[in-house]
Design a protein around this motif. Structure first.
Motif, PDB file in Angstrom:
ATOM      1  N   ALA A  70       0.813  -1.222   0.000  1.00 25.20           N
ATOM      2  CA  ALA A  70       0.000   0.000   0.000  1.00 25.20           C
ATOM      3  C   ALA A  70       0.842   1.266   0.000  1.00 25.20           C
ATOM      4  O   ALA A  70       0.654   2.143  -0.860  1.00 25.20           O
ATOM      5  CB  ALA A  70      -0.954   0.000   1.195  1.00 25.20           C
ATOM      6  N   LEU A  71       1.761   1.398   0.936  1.00 23.52           N
ATOM      7  CA  LEU A  71       2.554   2.621   1.016  1.00 23.52           C
ATOM      8  C   LEU A  71       3.443   2.797  -0.215  1.00 23.52           C
ATOM      9  O   LEU A  71       3.497   3.898  -0.777  1.00 23.52           O
ATOM     10  CB  LEU A  71       3.353   2.671   2.313  1.00 23.52           C
ATOM     11  N   PRO A  72       4.108   1.739  -0.699  1.00 19.93           N
ATOM     12  CA  PRO A  72       4.855   1.919  -1.960  1.00 19.93           C
ATOM     13  C   PRO A  72       3.955   2.345  -3.120  1.00 19.93           C
ATOM     14  O   PRO A  72       4.368   3.159  -3.955  1.00 19.93           O
ATOM     15  CB  PRO A  72       5.478   0.540  -2.213  1.00 19.93           C
ATOM     16  N   ASP A  73       2.727   1.814  -3.168  1.00 18.43           N
ATOM     17  CA  ASP A  73       1.788   2.244  -4.209  1.00 18.43           C
ATOM     18  C   ASP A  73       1.468   3.722  -4.071  1.00 18.43           C
ATOM     19  O   ASP A  73       1.447   4.462  -5.063  1.00 18.43           O
ATOM     20  CB  ASP A  73       0.496   1.434  -4.160  1.00 18.43           C
ATOM     21  N   MET A  74       1.201   4.190  -2.849  1.00 18.73           N
ATOM     22  CA  MET A  74       0.891   5.600  -2.636  1.00 18.73           C
ATOM     23  C   MET A  74       2.030   6.490  -3.127  1.00 18.73           C
ATOM     24  O   MET A  74       1.799   7.491  -3.814  1.00 18.73           O
ATOM     25  CB  MET A  74       0.638   5.881  -1.154  1.00 18.73           C
ATOM     26  N   VAL A  75       3.245   6.121  -2.793  1.00 20.91           N
ATOM     27  CA  VAL A  75       4.412   6.911  -3.189  1.00 20.91           C
ATOM     28  C   VAL A  75       4.587   6.855  -4.710  1.00 20.91           C
ATOM     29  O   VAL A  75       4.806   7.873  -5.362  1.00 20.91           O
ATOM     30  CB  VAL A  75       5.672   6.423  -2.449  1.00 20.91           C
ATOM     31  N   ARG A  76       4.448   5.691  -5.279  1.00 27.52           N
ATOM     32  CA  ARG A  76       4.599   5.491  -6.728  1.00 27.52           C
ATOM     33  C   ARG A  76       3.499   6.234  -7.491  1.00 27.52           C
ATOM     34  O   ARG A  76       3.765   6.906  -8.480  1.00 27.52           O
ATOM     35  CB  ARG A  76       4.564   3.990  -7.016  1.00 27.52           C
TER      36      ARG A  76
END
Length: 167
Positions: A45-51
């Protein structure tokens, strides 16, 4: 002090707690990560948000979207999402900004302040002359937040109002 901060790994614990507590659909703000485990939040989730905020490897239907958390000192009280431009579906639908304030913090001005900060944050990012938003007709508090920030209703359907706010 009330401020916005982009999703980041430094604040992972508080971001995870806030996101996992949000329902899957909170008055039109969707949360694909409701009840997510800490491990899955960190890995996915957090990597997706940043990406997503950088426009990297987006699904075909998606536009770059910045995930912003609204903080009051050291506590997250809300989440605001800024879509950096519009495709046809967003132009006729959800628009540039989606937001949610935690249940414990509603009715205290956080929505109004958070939207004002998001508008300021986005004014040099979005290419349109106005911010596009929509709100469920059964959510008068959110409509009031938009109106307080200069919003005007430009259309409606059976379930939603479509609102514009000039840059």
């Amino acid at each position: 002090m009330i401020y916005l901060k982009e999703a980041n790994f430094e604040d992972i614990e508080k971001e995870w707690q806030f996101v996992k507590a949000m329902p899957e659909d909170e008055n039109g703000l969707t949360n694909q990560w409701a009840d997510i485990s800490r491990e899955d939040f960190e890995k996915s989730a957090l990597p997706d948000m940043v990406r997503f905020s950088k426009g990297i490897d987006l699904p075909e239907w998606m536009v770059a979207e910045t995930f912003l958390f609204l903080w009051d000192d050291d506590e997250i009280v809300g989440q605001f999402r800024l879509r950096q431009y519009l495709n046809d579906a967003l132009r006729e639908g959800a628009g540039h900004i989606g937001y949610g304030v935690g249940k414990a913090y509603r009715g205290k001005g956080y929505g109004t302040k958070g939207l004002a900060l998001t508008l300021e944050y986005g004014k040099n990012i979005i290419p349109e002359d106005e911010f596009y938003l929509r709100v469920n007709k059964d959510n008068p508090a959110s409509l009031k937040v938009m109106i307080k920030n200069g919003g005007r209703i430009v259309g409606e359907n059976d379930e939603k109002y479509f609102v514009r706010i000039k840059k």
